[in-house]
Structures are given as C-alpha cells and as structure tokens.
Design an enzyme around this catalytic site. Sequence first.
Site, PDB file in Angstrom:
ATOM      1  N   LYS A 114       0.867  -1.189   0.000  1.00 27.63           N
ATOM      2  CA  LYS A 114       0.000   0.000   0.000  1.00 27.63           C
ATOM      3  C   LYS A 114       0.891   1.221   0.000  1.00 27.63           C
ATOM      4  O   LYS A 114       2.009   1.183   0.502  1.00 27.63           O
ATOM      5  CB  LYS A 114      -0.881   0.005   1.253  1.00 27.63           C
ATOM      6  CG  LYS A 114      -2.074   0.920   1.169  1.00 27.63           C
ATOM      7  CD  LYS A 114      -3.100   0.405   0.184  1.00 27.63           C
ATOM      8  CE  LYS A 114      -4.505   0.649   0.616  1.00 27.63           C
ATOM      9  NZ  LYS A 114      -5.424  -0.349   0.095  1.00 27.63           N
TER      10      LYS A 114
HETATM   11  N1  GLU Z   1      -7.234  -0.250  -3.033  1.00 26.02           N
HETATM   12  C1  GLU Z   1      -8.013  -1.438  -3.178  1.00 26.02           C
HETATM   13  C2  GLU Z   1      -8.114  -2.222  -1.897  1.00 26.02           C
HETATM   14  O1  GLU Z   1      -7.962  -1.700  -0.832  1.00 26.02           O
HETATM   15  C3  GLU Z   1      -7.605  -2.295  -4.348  1.00 26.02           C
HETATM   16  C4  GLU Z   1      -6.196  -2.699  -4.448  1.00 26.02           C
HETATM   17  C5  GLU Z   1      -5.858  -3.324  -5.788  1.00 26.02           C
HETATM   18  O2  GLU Z   1      -6.736  -3.454  -6.631  1.00 26.02           O
HETATM   19  O3  GLU Z   1      -4.697  -3.660  -5.944  1.00 26.02           O
HETATM   20  O4  GLU Z   1      -8.434  -3.375  -1.903  1.00 26.02           O
END
Ligand code: GLU
Length: 424
Positions: A114
Amino acid sequence: MTTAEPPLEAEEESAVETARRQLERAATHLDVDEGIVERLRHPRDVYRVTIPLERDDGSREMFTGYRAHHDSVRGPYKGGLRYHPGVSEDECVGLSMWMTWKCAVMDLPFGGAKGGVVVDPKDLSDEETERLTRRFAEELRPVIGPMKDIPAPDMGTGPQTMAWFMDAYSMQEGETEPGVVTGKPPVIGGSYGREKAPGRSVGIVTREAINYYDWDPAETTVAVQGFGSVGANAARYLDDIGATIVAVSDVEGAIYDPDGLDTTDVEDHDETPGMVSGYDAPRSLTNDELLELDVDVLIPAAVGNVLTGENAREVEADLIVEGANGPTTSTADRIFEERGIPVLPDILANAGGVTVSYFEWLQDINRRAWPLERVHEELETEMLQAWDAVREEYDARDVTWRDATYIVALSRIAAAHEARGLWP
Ligand code: GLU
C-alpha cells in the site's frame, strides 16, 4: 508483550496496531510457526520519497509519498495508492498487511502493498495532480513493476491517476507496460467492471450473509455510511436484489427514508460531491446517527476507525459488513463480539476490487480484454469460493467472521512460507 488484547478505553488506534492485533488473534487458532507470525508483524520494506511539485503559480512544494511492501510469498506485491492528508507510514504498513490477507483469502497470486501521498487532492488542480502522479511514479519506479509490485486506485485516486502513472512508468521504461498498475481506463488496458467491483463484492457478501442468516432480502433494511464508489455500488447492488436502503451519507451528513431511498436517483459522492446531504429526503441525520440506526445491515464504507469503543455499544444493526478498509477498531470488534453482532470483514467484503485488478493484470499480460459479463461471472465465482472457505471455518470453530477470514488467509500464507523456507 502481546498486543492481541485491545485496551478497554476508547482509543485512537493506528491501522498497523489494528492489523497486528488481528494477526495475533488469528494465529492463536492455528498451529503456525512463531517465526512466521513474527515475520508477518513487520513489512518487508517501506519506501519514503519526497516529491517536488511545481504548483500552477510557478512555486515549488515538497510532498511526502510512501510505498509499503508487506509480504510477497504468494506473488508480486499488490495494493492501492491513496492521496489523502492522513496518509502516514504506519497507515501504509497496516493497509499493506490487510492487502496480504485480502489477496490470500481470495487465493490470488499476490502479496500485500500500500502507498500514498500526504496531500488533500482537493487542493490540487488537475494539472498539479498529473505532475505529482508522474513524479511519484518516477520515484517509485525502481521498486514497482508488472511482476514486482502493481499499484491500483484507493482513496483520492482513480482511473485517470492510474493512466498518468502507467504512462510515466512506460515512457521511462521505453515500452508500454499496462500491467504495472490496475484500475486504468479500459481504453488503455483497464478491466471493465473494475471501478464498481469493490462495491459489488460488498453487495455479494452481504447477499450471502443475508442467506446464511435465513433473512428475506425484501425484509432487510440497510444503512450505508459513505456514498462514494464502494458505498454507492454496494447500495445499488442490494437495492437491485430487493433490500431496502434506508440511509446513506457523505462527509456532510446522512439522508434517511424508512420506506427506502432510490439509490440510482441519489448521485454518489464522486458523481456530484455534496449531492447526498443536499438530497430531498424525508429526514436528514448526522453520520453518527446513521451508525446507530436500528437497521438489519450497517455498511461502513467511508474511512477507517469509525466504529470505536465510543459508539460500538450504541450500534443497533444486526449485521455489519465492512465496505471501507479498517472501519472497526479492535475495541469495537470486541464489543460487537460480546453483543453477538456479526462483522463481515473488509478483507473479504471489499476484496472484489483487488480480484478484478487480478483479472485486469491477466488481461494486460495476455493483451486480451474480457467483456463485462465475463468479469461479473468470474467475480461471482471467486467471491463464492472465498465465502465458502470462510463459512466452513466459521461453522467449524467457535470464532468470529473476522477470525474465520484471517484463519483462511493465514493458513495459506503460512503454508507458502513453510514450503518456500528461509533464504539463505
Ligand atoms: N485499493 C483497493 C483495496 O484496498 C484495491 C487494491 C488493488 O486493486 O490492488 O483493496
């Protein structure tokens, strides 16, 4: 000292603290090597970058960006990038841990990452956002890549951000690399259905939970906190299967109609900011009042830490389905457990986003787009497989839904660590 027991008092809890407590709790139910659990308490790496931005008036401003890599035992790192003033290193680490579990619950060949930039995107013009994104992509270029780490949208970012990011990366690499990010516009290799996927999966999991508890969807009332991409799409999905959406909210406040709101008429926060609280509904409520409504299902789909030791005893919903990442603190979780209120966790409920990201990555590698129907069918299959795996653990053990979900995730990750062993 273990951090598994949350403090009794109402608390400010960081995402990484919540994520560690959840991991340790899950580990108590499994025979997992202590060393592996200890490893999973920490990220593999966290990158901190300074992004110089030329503002539209010609001045220069520095912004801080992060990318946390948690674990990649099952495949390349995967996870979103958020643009938000609250972004911090601890938050990115906690959210990267949740991505590791989320990908494992869905049995996707990815690990967890993240990142984000400490910025309020509302303070930037489109041109400034583009310059910031391109420079951020360049700063992260050494540590990302289609087989290494694949970013995606999160709070404050979307398909256009991903398009700029992919373009900046591709220009520097000298070849078009659509697979470096997911959540792009379909015209450059994005998947149909990606934007609506997190909300859709919240809808699917809620539907399965309604069936599990033998409720009738037509008799089920739902309140959704946060009518953005996740909340609005979950609400509309549940509206379509016959549930009654009695309340929805944005940052300004909530609207309430005991007979049910028309969820297609209320535009979501991204379509028209401020539209929700300005909507002509029978009653308006505060966000806090929405969380305490006497409904069958409460879906917190806005930001983290909204259900806390302060308000968990006031919640009157019979079921909570987490649309946002980390909306429930450990203390609130314990109170819900005591009160017998089931909580379907984020890492299962909103996992449709990363699942369709996986579909997008496959489409990019194969240079072949899937029609929307195929995305919907395969998402349904993947969600049901994950739901069944979690339900089996839930039925077999005396645990919460969150513990059952973590048990599924942790067993898969621990087995992969056992199989690969330690290098050197
Ligand atoms: N930001 C999204 C989540 O928290 C998706 C992450 C992604 O698709 O890699 O799941």
